[in-house]
Design a protein around this motif. Sequence first.
Motif, PDB file in Angstrom:
ATOM      1  N   LEU A   1       6.682  -2.651   6.516  1.00 39.56           N
ATOM      2  CA  LEU A   1       5.896  -3.787   6.651  1.00 39.56           C
ATOM      3  C   LEU A   1       4.265  -3.417   6.720  1.00 39.56           C
ATOM      4  O   LEU A   1       3.345  -3.944   5.902  1.00 39.56           O
ATOM      5  CB  LEU A   1       6.190  -4.564   7.538  1.00 39.56           C
ATOM      6  CG  LEU A   1       7.642  -5.444   7.188  1.00 39.56           C
ATOM      7  CD1 LEU A   1       8.192  -6.136   8.458  1.00 39.56           C
ATOM      8  CD2 LEU A   1       7.633  -6.123   6.067  1.00 39.56           C
TER       9      LEU A   1
ATOM     10  N   PHE B   1       3.082  -1.616   3.201  1.00 39.75           N
ATOM     11  CA  PHE B   1       3.145  -2.523   2.143  1.00 39.75           C
ATOM     12  C   PHE B   1       2.858  -3.785   2.150  1.00 39.75           C
ATOM     13  O   PHE B   1       2.679  -4.656   0.737  1.00 39.75           O
ATOM     14  CB  PHE B   1       4.657  -2.308   1.324  1.00 39.75           C
ATOM     15  CG  PHE B   1       4.952  -0.960   0.983  1.00 39.75           C
ATOM     16  CD1 PHE B   1       4.519  -0.331  -0.203  1.00 39.75           C
ATOM     17  CD2 PHE B   1       5.760  -0.104   1.847  1.00 39.75           C
ATOM     18  CE1 PHE B   1       4.669   0.839  -0.675  1.00 39.75           C
ATOM     19  CE2 PHE B   1       6.017   1.008   1.487  1.00 39.75           C
ATOM     20  CZ  PHE B   1       5.444   1.589   0.475  1.00 39.75           C
ATOM     21  N   LEU B   2       2.623  -4.859   3.096  1.00 39.47           N
ATOM     22  CA  LEU B   2       2.387  -5.975   3.432  1.00 39.47           C
ATOM     23  C   LEU B   2       0.948  -6.360   2.846  1.00 39.47           C
ATOM     24  O   LEU B   2       0.829  -7.126   2.127  1.00 39.47           O
ATOM     25  CB  LEU B   2       2.746  -6.294   4.795  1.00 39.47           C
ATOM     26  CG  LEU B   2       2.243  -7.837   4.943  1.00 39.47           C
ATOM     27  CD1 LEU B   2       3.344  -8.788   3.881  1.00 39.47           C
ATOM     28  CD2 LEU B   2       2.706  -8.462   6.345  1.00 39.47           C
TER      29      LEU B   2
ATOM     30  N   LEU C   1      -0.553  -4.345   0.533  1.00 38.46           N
ATOM     31  CA  LEU C   1      -0.501  -4.434  -0.891  1.00 38.46           C
ATOM     32  C   LEU C   1       0.040  -5.604  -1.565  1.00 38.46           C
ATOM     33  O   LEU C   1      -0.487  -6.122  -2.666  1.00 38.46           O
ATOM     34  CB  LEU C   1       0.280  -3.074  -1.171  1.00 38.46           C
ATOM     35  CG  LEU C   1       0.268  -2.785  -2.843  1.00 38.46           C
ATOM     36  CD1 LEU C   1      -1.035  -2.630  -3.319  1.00 38.46           C
ATOM     37  CD2 LEU C   1       1.251  -1.402  -3.056  1.00 38.46           C
ATOM     38  N   TYR C   2       1.299  -6.062  -0.908  1.00 34.86           N
ATOM     39  CA  TYR C   2       1.859  -7.308  -1.492  1.00 34.86           C
ATOM     40  C   TYR C   2       1.034  -8.520  -1.428  1.00 34.86           C
ATOM     41  O   TYR C   2       0.806  -9.347  -2.184  1.00 34.86           O
ATOM     42  CB  TYR C   2       3.009  -7.600  -0.888  1.00 34.86           C
ATOM     43  CG  TYR C   2       3.794  -8.941  -1.093  1.00 34.86           C
ATOM     44  CD1 TYR C   2       4.541  -8.960  -2.148  1.00 34.86           C
ATOM     45  CD2 TYR C   2       3.474 -10.037  -0.143  1.00 34.86           C
ATOM     46  CE1 TYR C   2       5.079 -10.246  -2.434  1.00 34.86           C
ATOM     47  CE2 TYR C   2       4.255 -11.157  -0.314  1.00 34.86           C
ATOM     48  CZ  TYR C   2       5.109 -11.345  -1.509  1.00 34.86           C
ATOM     49  OH  TYR C   2       5.642 -12.589  -1.979  1.00 34.86           O
ATOM     50  N   TRP C   3       0.177  -8.677  -0.386  1.00 35.45           N
ATOM     51  CA  TRP C   3      -0.458  -9.886  -0.269  1.00 35.45           C
ATOM     52  C   TRP C   3      -1.865  -9.565  -1.241  1.00 35.45           C
ATOM     53  O   TRP C   3      -2.262 -10.718  -1.806  1.00 35.45           O
ATOM     54  CB  TRP C   3      -1.215  -9.851   1.362  1.00 35.45           C
ATOM     55  CG  TRP C   3      -2.146 -11.288   1.447  1.00 35.45           C
ATOM     56  CD1 TRP C   3      -3.264 -11.331   1.407  1.00 35.45           C
ATOM     57  CD2 TRP C   3      -1.323 -12.294   1.742  1.00 35.45           C
ATOM     58  NE1 TRP C   3      -3.647 -12.487   1.721  1.00 35.45           N
ATOM     59  CE2 TRP C   3      -2.628 -13.288   1.866  1.00 35.45           C
ATOM     60  CE3 TRP C   3      -0.021 -12.812   1.611  1.00 35.45           C
ATOM     61  CZ2 TRP C   3      -2.237 -14.860   2.089  1.00 35.45           C
ATOM     62  CZ3 TRP C   3       0.061 -14.237   2.006  1.00 35.45           C
ATOM     63  CH2 TRP C   3      -0.829 -15.214   2.090  1.00 35.45           C
TER      64      TRP C   3
ATOM     65  N   VAL D   1      -1.282  -8.363  -4.257  1.00 35.95           N
ATOM     66  CA  VAL D   1      -0.977  -8.565  -5.592  1.00 35.95           C
ATOM     67  C   VAL D   1      -0.792  -9.934  -5.511  1.00 35.95           C
ATOM     68  O   VAL D   1      -1.068 -10.729  -6.727  1.00 35.95           O
ATOM     69  CB  VAL D   1       0.384  -7.871  -5.872  1.00 35.95           C
ATOM     70  CG1 VAL D   1       0.940  -8.392  -7.162  1.00 35.95           C
ATOM     71  CG2 VAL D   1      -0.048  -6.447  -5.956  1.00 35.95           C
ATOM     72  N   ILE D   2      -0.235 -10.585  -4.436  1.00 33.87           N
ATOM     73  CA  ILE D   2      -0.069 -12.233  -4.547  1.00 33.87           C
ATOM     74  C   ILE D   2      -1.521 -13.112  -4.582  1.00 33.87           C
ATOM     75  O   ILE D   2      -1.241 -13.808  -5.286  1.00 33.87           O
ATOM     76  CB  ILE D   2       0.775 -12.703  -3.444  1.00 33.87           C
ATOM     77  CG1 ILE D   2       2.298 -11.928  -3.435  1.00 33.87           C
ATOM     78  CG2 ILE D   2       0.769 -14.078  -3.148  1.00 33.87           C
ATOM     79  CD1 ILE D   2       3.038 -12.493  -4.606  1.00 33.87           C
ATOM     80  N   THR D   3      -2.300 -12.578  -3.918  1.00 28.33           N
ATOM     81  CA  THR D   3      -3.521 -13.344  -3.905  1.00 28.33           C
ATOM     82  C   THR D   3      -4.186 -13.337  -5.472  1.00 28.33           C
ATOM     83  O   THR D   3      -4.820 -14.246  -5.931  1.00 28.33           O
ATOM     84  CB  THR D   3      -4.512 -12.704  -2.998  1.00 28.33           C
ATOM     85  OG1 THR D   3      -3.888 -12.906  -1.698  1.00 28.33           O
ATOM     86  CG2 THR D   3      -5.983 -13.619  -2.829  1.00 28.33           C
TER      87      THR D   3
ATOM     88  N   THR E   1      -2.719 -15.955  -7.507  1.00 28.50           N
ATOM     89  CA  THR E   1      -2.311 -17.307  -7.027  1.00 28.50           C
ATOM     90  C   THR E   1      -3.653 -18.078  -7.528  1.00 28.50           C
ATOM     91  O   THR E   1      -4.753 -17.715  -7.327  1.00 28.50           O
ATOM     92  CB  THR E   1      -2.436 -17.266  -5.457  1.00 28.50           C
ATOM     93  OG1 THR E   1      -1.332 -16.337  -5.156  1.00 28.50           O
ATOM     94  CG2 THR E   1      -2.463 -18.643  -4.867  1.00 28.50           C
TER      95      THR E   1
ATOM     96  N   PHE F   1       3.638 -17.114   1.362  1.00 29.61           N
ATOM     97  CA  PHE F   1       4.225 -15.627   0.904  1.00 29.61           C
ATOM     98  C   PHE F   1       4.583 -15.723  -0.606  1.00 29.61           C
ATOM     99  O   PHE F   1       4.555 -14.558  -1.164  1.00 29.61           O
ATOM    100  CB  PHE F   1       4.916 -14.867   2.131  1.00 29.61           C
ATOM    101  CG  PHE F   1       4.207 -14.776   3.141  1.00 29.61           C
ATOM    102  CD1 PHE F   1       3.596 -13.521   3.391  1.00 29.61           C
ATOM    103  CD2 PHE F   1       4.265 -15.540   4.396  1.00 29.61           C
ATOM    104  CE1 PHE F   1       3.234 -13.012   4.516  1.00 29.61           C
ATOM    105  CE2 PHE F   1       3.643 -15.088   5.427  1.00 29.61           C
ATOM    106  CZ  PHE F   1       2.815 -13.854   5.518  1.00 29.61           C
ATOM    107  N   PHE F   2       5.417 -16.601  -0.998  1.00 26.38           N
ATOM    108  CA  PHE F   2       5.984 -16.792  -2.195  1.00 26.38           C
ATOM    109  C   PHE F   2       5.263 -18.025  -3.057  1.00 26.38           C
ATOM    110  O   PHE F   2       5.854 -19.162  -2.711  1.00 26.38           O
ATOM    111  CB  PHE F   2       7.426 -16.953  -2.114  1.00 26.38           C
ATOM    112  CG  PHE F   2       8.054 -15.819  -1.670  1.00 26.38           C
ATOM    113  CD1 PHE F   2       8.245 -14.663  -2.198  1.00 26.38           C
ATOM    114  CD2 PHE F   2       8.398 -16.022   0.087  1.00 26.38           C
ATOM    115  CE1 PHE F   2       8.669 -13.521  -1.471  1.00 26.38           C
ATOM    116  CE2 PHE F   2       8.935 -14.904   0.458  1.00 26.38           C
ATOM    117  CZ  PHE F   2       9.050 -13.782   0.035  1.00 26.38           C
TER     118      PHE F   2
END
Length: 309
Positions: free
Chosen positions: A53, A56-57, A59-61, A63-65, A68, A80-81
């Motif tokens: 977490l 990679f959290l 990096l995930y944030w 990509v999601i941002t 969005t 988060f989704f």
Amino acid sequence: MTAAALDRRPYDENDVIDAEPAFSAVLASQPRRRRKAGRSRWAVGITVTVIGLFAFLPLYWLVITSVTPDADVFAFPPRFFPSTFTLEHYVSVFSDPVIFEYLRNSVIVSVITAVLSVVVSMYMAYAFSKFRFRGRTSLMYFVLSSQMFPQALLLVTLYVLFAQFGLLNTYQALVISFTTFTLPLCVWMLKGFFDAMPDDLIEAAKLDGAGHWRTLHSVVLPLTAPGLVAAGLFAFVRGWNDFIFALTLAGPEKQTLPPGLVNTYIGEAATAWPELMAASLITSVPVCVAFILLQRHLVGGLTAGAVKG
């Protein structure tokens, strides 16, 4: 008594050692071992999850941002989704010619820094490893001691020096400063690699009539390709990721990606976070591809010099 007679003899319980206490102790210890193994697996699982977490959290944030919509970026509580996705931020980045100017500057500065660092450091490392001369140890530690000073501490001095020589706002200022700070680690990395190379190879080349120059380029360097790749990749990433020197020593036309993205998407009144995340993800792709393609050489270069052969 013969073996056949022993086989025909009636069973006598006194001839057998009573193993019941030992067997009972083994059975009693099994639940404790299973509980201990279960706790160990839980501890390892929790540790790996926390580290994953942490790594990679972000990096995930990112990509999601980047996918969005602007209206949902600052929604509270954060999602988060996201319910909807968009690629308009990537289109905005690709349609901005200034970003490609920064990308070109980063490629030029990083490649030249990597090549220059490898060329200079391999000669220094070979001299430190295979030659014995007065002041060798002191000079080696002097090179290493340059890593003890914060790089930002030397920024003012370098700025004044480059201003006197007319090198401000040029590629030369960035390449020289980046190469200066990458040389010590590259030298020590390659020195460890050269130390692991048997001296018999060099002696055999000398017996065949090869001089130091021919021996280095025809015998030593082909065998040290992983080390050269590791040093070059380290220098490339150093030039690619630098922010403070590229912001200070290079003008708007010569700035690389890190300060260029900040100046483009971060303002005094607002910050275009989705575009900044999309641009950051796009500019991270070349470095990731380089690591994937050169991973085998990179690992070999970092570990081959650890054990002297």
